[in-house]
Structure formats: structure tokens, C-alpha cells
Design an enzyme around this catalytic site. Structure first.
Site, mmCIF file in Angstrom:
data_model
loop_
_atom_site.group_PDB
_atom_site.id
_atom_site.type_symbol
_atom_site.label_atom_id
_atom_site.label_comp_id
_atom_site.label_asym_id
_atom_site.label_seq_id
_atom_site.Cartn_x
_atom_site.Cartn_y
_atom_site.Cartn_z
ATOM 1 C CB CYS A 118 74.889 12.081 78.073
ATOM 2 S SG CYS A 118 76.579 12.657 78.127
ATOM 3 N NE ARG A 150 69.567 12.556 80.542
ATOM 4 C CZ ARG A 150 69.341 12.157 81.781
ATOM 5 N NH1 ARG A 150 68.229 12.491 82.380
ATOM 6 N NH2 ARG A 150 70.218 11.431 82.422
ATOM 7 C CD1 TRP A 164 76.741 19.370 80.213
ATOM 8 C CD2 TRP A 164 78.016 17.941 81.361
ATOM 9 N NE1 TRP A 164 77.349 20.064 81.222
ATOM 10 C CE2 TRP A 164 78.140 19.210 81.937
ATOM 11 C CE3 TRP A 164 78.737 16.888 81.909
ATOM 12 C CZ2 TRP A 164 78.948 19.462 83.047
ATOM 13 C CZ3 TRP A 164 79.542 17.123 83.007
ATOM 14 C CH2 TRP A 164 79.632 18.403 83.566
ATOM 15 C CG ASN A 179 74.087 9.538 80.880
ATOM 16 O OD1 ASN A 179 74.915 10.354 81.261
ATOM 17 N ND2 ASN A 179 72.897 9.423 81.429
ATOM 18 N N GLY A 180 77.624 8.650 81.203
ATOM 19 C CA GLY A 180 78.305 8.272 82.441
ATOM 20 C C GLY A 180 79.803 8.374 82.288
ATOM 21 C CD GLU A 215 66.940 28.796 93.499
ATOM 22 O OE1 GLU A 215 67.985 28.260 93.868
ATOM 23 O OE2 GLU A 215 66.359 28.496 92.434
ATOM 24 C CE LYS A 223 67.501 29.123 89.076
ATOM 25 N NZ LYS A 223 67.239 28.075 90.005
ATOM 26 C CD GLU A 246 70.791 28.021 87.239
ATOM 27 O OE1 GLU A 246 71.336 26.933 87.072
ATOM 28 O OE2 GLU A 246 69.774 28.160 87.939
ATOM 29 C CG HIS A 270 80.702 40.342 109.134
ATOM 30 N ND1 HIS A 270 81.391 40.670 110.271
ATOM 31 C CD2 HIS A 270 79.387 40.400 109.450
ATOM 32 C CE1 HIS A 270 80.524 40.894 111.260
ATOM 33 N NE2 HIS A 270 79.309 40.731 110.779
ATOM 34 C CE LYS A 273 65.465 20.689 85.186
ATOM 35 N NZ LYS A 273 65.456 21.974 85.899
HETATM 36 C C1 F6R Z 1 69.794 25.227 89.355
HETATM 37 C C2 F6R Z 1 69.668 23.804 89.124
HETATM 38 C C3 F6R Z 1 70.639 22.884 89.778
HETATM 39 C C4 F6R Z 1 69.892 21.701 90.400
HETATM 40 C C5 F6R Z 1 70.887 20.677 90.943
HETATM 41 C C6 F6R Z 1 70.199 19.533 91.642
HETATM 42 O O1 F6R Z 1 68.820 25.953 88.696
HETATM 43 O O2 F6R Z 1 68.810 23.368 88.419
HETATM 44 O O3 F6R Z 1 71.411 23.549 90.728
HETATM 45 O O4 F6R Z 1 69.073 22.183 91.411
HETATM 46 O O5 F6R Z 1 71.662 20.183 89.896
HETATM 47 O O6 F6R Z 1 69.394 18.803 90.779
HETATM 48 P P1 F6R Z 1 68.247 17.852 91.299
HETATM 49 O O7 F6R Z 1 67.275 18.684 92.035
HETATM 50 O O8 F6R Z 1 67.676 17.249 90.064
HETATM 51 O O9 F6R Z 1 68.898 16.839 92.197
#
Ligand code: F6R
Length: 614
Positions: free
Chosen positions: A2, A27, A74, A100-101, A487, A491, A494, A510, A609
């Protein structure tokens, strides 16, 4: 999660808030709303994006007001719809709030308020909170600020709230516990936001509320900042923002994600600037220099993080163990915080976070602090909660990352850990001087090598087009490149919604090998340094089951070329630094596959984010 924006001053609040919300959409973006006060309170909200909200404010009359607040959501409590969108207004119609929360004990509070005759339109905890504040105002005959304070002492949970009273539209009250709030200080005007991006063109002077602090802001007066629990007055610490407007704009790229992928050579330079000094044979990291004995005597490091940052921690494990011979454990912060982790005197806890606001990582830090751990943060957002809660640390200097999928944050986190590991290796004598010099000059060459890796872009577009309709994908790597495989898979899933799994290549036998058929693309990191021959055997195993192989190889490789369906070349480097290069083609592949599938790359569904709720 949010985003919140508020304004009080001499300007029209509408454009400031709407543009601010667009910047904070990373956010959360399932619904949005905005409230303004001129002669009367106008508020509108809708399911959907900030652009949908903007459409609702049609007339000049709608947009009038020099005080206002806005929200991009969100969803936590209640599905994303018009009614659950913020702002929420109290029963009398006087108080308007954005939040937000999560208010965890909202159910019993709601019940008490229902018994007292309050009515609720939405399913949200926020509507409960605004009515609780109103109830306190009426019962205790106090002003908004005091009522917010009393109400917040009754709630359990996390919040950043901003609220005003239409009957007293010269003041805004805000408070924080667990979710961030920044205040931009202009001349006779204040900007309030979840981060500083909404007000960067208006003022460089900002302050951040700490947990358990609230502020009462009135035009033309100093902010009145108090501790929520004991009403202690707090002297504001005003800092100068380093951010610039062009850093938070797309700069000609179609998406923030692509811009951020392409920024990597420059931001890696920024990460190293003044720190990696090959001509002096030196790595300068003041965080480590100031606590050198702690690091030299460390028995163990515990990396904590979430998502991509956790993957960076896994690369860190290989780096610290290989170069500095320090044992490392890597934990999801969400697991760490609810275990009863054993932390000893000589352990160092290293939280890794782009945003510096991830709720689980913050809570894990607090737990580690209770156990007297030394906390060394690796973080991107300067002044955010995680570095503030830590004893020391290193900023990654990646600049604002706005695309929801993390890209440059990951490579800069890895770069910080490479610098740390190499510095400690030298201090501890775990590598020879000639090895140290070799690693140091290799590190310094990374920006150029990343630039070269980015030149594979056109070919990657073709490969991406080929696999855009896949429904599943496998990512394989060994050693330092195992986290890269994880990773790469994250990517892809998501942003393109293709199911993808990352595995250590040898683990394929396995279980996952059962999935391989002619429709399964398998992305394999098969660079020369490391267990090259072993990875080639894994490729053979995939090939004999007709899987499609897309291999990331070292420049000039011939062996894998003969086996794979597609090969993407990256420059040669030492095994320890391969993740800095091998990650880049995987980022580009995910990006283009998502674009070809018509997905919203920068704002993938269900994600946000900055995950400020657990
Ligand atoms: C993936 C992504 C998330 C963040 C995770 C941690 O692309 O962006 O998996 O890596 O939410 O966020 P931070 O690094 O801000 O603690």
C-alpha cells in the site's frame, strides 16, 4: 504494501497526490482512492489502478483543495473492490483516513463499536480504526492528535496512517508502527508519503517517522512529533534527500524493469565507487573497518532475507565460505523470526533487503537484537527501517528500483558481498596476495563485462519468442550458479506466470527429471569455471529425454553449443563472480517472455514491491 500520499499547504493537492500515487503504485495496485477538502470533503475510490482513479475526478470542482490524502492498495483485509478501497471515512463523515498495514485485533474493536451503534460498510480493519479514533474523540472530548494516540495504544498490529478532520482542515495527523512514512518539508507546506519519491521535485528536506512515533502537522508550524506510547516529544531529524527525478522516471525505456536491467553496469560502478580501489590494492568498507575485530572473530554469519534478497544471501554463502572461510547460514527471515534461533556471541546476522522495509526481515532483526546479535545490514534504500535498526552495514547504491521484479538490487547485493568477502579474505589471509589482486581486478572489470553481457539482448529476444508459450520451465545451476537458477525461475514465474523451478543441476535426477519432455525448456548455467563437465553430463541427461536446452555459457564455448538448442554467451570470469553475469540473460529472458505474453511486467498480479505485512 500500500502506498500513501498526503499534502497540506498552499498548492492544489490533487496533482501532487495523484502523481505521487503513480510513483508509489509499485507498493500495491489493486485499488486506489483520494480525498480532498475545500469547502466540503470530496473522496472517490475504485478497484483498479491509479489511472482509473484519475478518471473519476472529472471537473475542476472535484479537484479543489489544498489538503488531501490518497492511497494505492494491496489488499490484506477484504477483497479489492470499490468499497474496501481507501480512504475510509468515519460514521460522522468528519474523519478521513488512509492506512498501510494490518490491525490484528480489529474484530473485538469492531464488535465493541457495533455495540455502541457504529456501522461499517467495508470489510476492512481500517474502517474500524477510523471509527475507533472518532469514538475516542467523542468519549474523551479530545482533538484528533490525542484521539489517534489513545486509539493506537489500543490496537495491535502494524500501521502507517494519515488522517484528517474535515472540521479542522488545517491539520494532518500521522503515525507509524512497522510501515514507513516520510515527511517532505517545504515552505509552509508538508508532503507525506510512504517513501520520498512523490515529493522529490518539491523539496529535498525530509524526515522519516520511526516506529511508535506520530506527528501532528499544521500549515506554517513545526511538526509536533511524539512517541505514541508515552507522549514524549521528539526533536525531528531532517535529512537532505540524495534522489533525483530522472532516477524515478522511465528514461525512454518501455518498462522500469528493462531500464533497471540496463542500469546494472552503472549501478555496479556506484556500488564499488570509493570502495574498490585496485590501484591501492584496497577494498574500503567503513562498516567493516569500524567493526573489524567482530568480523575477524566471527564464528558464523547468518544471512536473512526474502525472495530475491534471500537468493543473494545464498550467493553470499558461497562467497564468504570460499574466499574468507567463514561459515554461513542463509535463512528466510519469515522462518528465522518464528524459530528460536541459536545465536552465539561471535555470530554476525546480515539482513539483506532492497526496500529496507520487509516486515519479516525487520522482525527477524528485532529478534536477533534481543539475542544480542551484531546486525550488519545490506540494503538499498538509504534511511529505511532495516539499516536504521541495524548496528552497521553497507548500502548497495542501486538507486530507486521501481519494477516489482527485483533486478539491479540483486546484482548490487551480490557485489556488496563479493567486496566484503574479498576484503575479509585479505584481512584473514585465507587467500594469497596474488589471488587477492586477481580477484580485485576482476571485480573492477565487472561493469564492462555486464555491458558486454547486455549485448546479447537481440538474440535473447529471439529465444524468448521461441519459449513464450511454455507452461513450465526448469532452471539448473551448480555451486555459485545454483542461486542464480533459483533467481532465474523466480523472475520468470513472477512476471510471466509460467510455472518455473530452480534446482541444483545434480538434484534433477532426484525428481524433476520426471517432468522433462519435448515441451519443457530447461535453462542451464553451464559456464566454464566450476563444475563444467558435471553440468555437461546433466545437459546430456536432459537431451536424451528430449528437453529443450537453453544454456548460459562462457564466450567461445563449443562443447555446449553442440548439445544445446540455444546458447547465450557471457564473458569469462572467475567462478565466484559468475552470478553477476549469468543473472543478466535470465533477467532479460523473463522480461521478454512476459512482454510477448502481454503481461504487466512492472506490476505483476498479486505482488507488491515492498512487503510491509507478514
Ligand atoms: C522478487 C522480489 C521479491 C523481493 C522480496 C524481498 O523479484 O522483488 O522477492 O526480493 O520481497 O524484498 P526486499 O529486498 O525489499 O526485502
Amino acid at each position: 504494501m500500500c502506498g500513501i500520499v498526503g499534502y497540506i499547504g498552499q498548492r492544489d493537492a490533487f496533482p501532487i497526490i495523484i502523481n505521487g500515487l503513480k510513483r508509489l503504485e509499485y507498493r500495491g495496485y489493486d485499488s486506489a482512492g483520494l480525498a480532498l477538502f475545500d469547502q466540503e470533503l470530496i473522496y472517490k475510490k475504485t478497484k483498479g489502478k491509479v489511472a482509473d482513479l484519475e478518471q473519476l475526478f472529472k471537473s475542476v470542482e472535484d479537484k479543489k483543495g489544498q489538503i488531501g490524502l490518497g492511497h494505492t492498495r494491496w489488499a490484506t483485509h477484504g477483497e479489492p473492490n470499490d468499497i474496501n478501497a481507501h480512504p475510509h471515512v468515519s460514521n460522522s463523515g468528519n474523519l478521513v483516513i488512509v492506512h498501510n498495514g494490518i490491525i490484528e485485533n480489529y474484530e473485538p474493536i469492531k464488535q465493541t463499536l457495533l455495540n455502541r451503534g457504529y456501522q461499517f460498510n467495508s470489510d476492512t480493519d481500517t474502517e474500524v480504526l477510523v471509527n475507533l479514533i472518532e469514538d475516542v474523540m467523542q468519549k474523551e472530548q479530545v482533538g484528533l492528535g490525542k484521539a489517534v494516540q489513545i486509539a493506537l495504544n489500543e490496537v495491535v498490529g502494524a500501521y502507517a496512517i494519515v488522517v484528517f478532520n474535515r472540521q479542522k482542515p488545517d491539520e494532518i495527523v500521522m503515525a507509524r508502527l512497522g510501515s514507513p512514512l516520510a515527511i517532505g518539508i517545504g515552505k509552509d507546506e508538508y508532503f507525506i508519503a510512504s517513501d520520498a519519491t512523490p515529493f522529490i521535485e518539491f523539496t529535498k528536506n525530509a524526515m522519516y517517522l520511526e516506529d511508535e512515533q506520530m506527528a501532528i502537522i499544521k500549515k506554517g508550524k513545526e511538526p509536533d512529533i511524539r512517541n505514541i506510547k508515552d507522549d514524549r516529544k521528539i526533536v525531528p531529524y531532517i535529512q537532505e534527500l540524495q534522489m533525483s527525478l530522472d532516477q524515478i522516471e522511465k528514461g525512454g525505456y518501455e518498462h522500469f524493469m528493462l531500464k533497471e536491467i540496463y542500469e546494472q553496469p552503472d549501478v555496479i560502478r556506484d556500488t564499488m565507487r570509493g570502495r574498490v580501489l585496485p590501484e591501492q590494492n584496497l577494498i574500503k568498507l567503513s562498516g567493516i573497518d569500524n567493526h573489524l575485530n567482530k568480523f575477524l572473530n566471527a564464528d558464523r554469519m547468518i544471512m536473512i532475507g526474502a525472495g530475491t534478497s534471500w537468493h543473494a544471501g545464498l550467493v553470499g554463502e558461497y562467497l564468504f565460505e570460499e574466499l574468507a572461510r567463514i561459515p554461513v547460514e542463509v535463512e528466510y527471515s519469515s522462518e528465522f523470526r518464528y524459530r528460536n534461533p541459536i545465536i552465539k556471541e561471535n555470530d554476525i546476522v546480515i539482513p539483506i533487503s532492497q526496500s529496507g522495509e520487509t516486515a519479516d526481515t525487520l522482525a527477524a532483526i528485532k529478534l536477533a537484537k534481543q539475542k544480542n546479535a551484531f546486525i550488519y545490514a545490506i540494503c538499498n534504500v538509504v534511511g529505511s527501517s532495516i539499516p536504521r535498526e541495524s548496528d552497521s552495514g553497507t548500502y548497495t547504491h542501486a538507486g530507486p528500483e521501481i519494477g516489482v521484479a527485483s533486478t539491479k538490487a540483486f546484482t548490487t547485493q551480490v557485489m556488496v558481498m563479493a567486496m566484503m568477502a574479498l576484503k575479509l579474505a585479505k584481512e584473514k589471509g585465507t587467500i594469497s596476495m596474488s589471488e587477492y589482486n586477481m580477484y580485485l581486478s576482476e571485480l573492477a572489470s565487472m561493469p564492462e563485462k555486464i555491458e558486454k553481457t547486455l549485448q546479447t539482448d537481440l538474440y535473447i529476444q529471439q529465444v524468448a519468442h521461441h519459449y513464450k508459450d511454455a507452461t513450465n520451465a526448469l532452471y539448473l545451476g551448480r555451486g555459485f550458479n545454483f542461486p542464480v537458477a533459483l533467481e532465474g525461475a523466480l523472475k520468470l514465474k513472477e512476471i510471466s506466470y509460467i510455472h518455473a523451478e530452480g534446482y541444483p543441476a545434480a538434484e534433477m535426477k532426484h525428481g524433476p527429471i520426471a517432468l522433462i519432455d519435448e515441451n519443457m525448456p530447461v535453462f542451464v548455467i553451464a559456464t566454464k569455471k566450476g563444475q563444467y563437465e558435471k553440468v555437461i553430463s546433466n545437459i546430456q541427461e536432459i537431451k536424451s529425454r528430449k528437453g529443450k536446452i537453453i544454456a548460459i555459457v562462457t564466450e567461445g564455448d563449443e562443447q555446449v553449443k553442440n548439445l544445446a538448442d540455444h546458447v547465450i554467451e557471457i564473458p569469462e570470469t572467475v567462478e565466484a563472480f559468475t552470478p553477476l553475469l549469468a543473472t543478466i540473460p535470465l533477467q532479460l529472458l523473463s522480461y521478454y517472455i512476459a512482454v510477448y505474453r502481454g503481461c504487466n511486467v512492472d506490476q505483476p498480479r498479486n505482488l507488491a514491491k515492498s512487503v510491509t505485512v507478514e
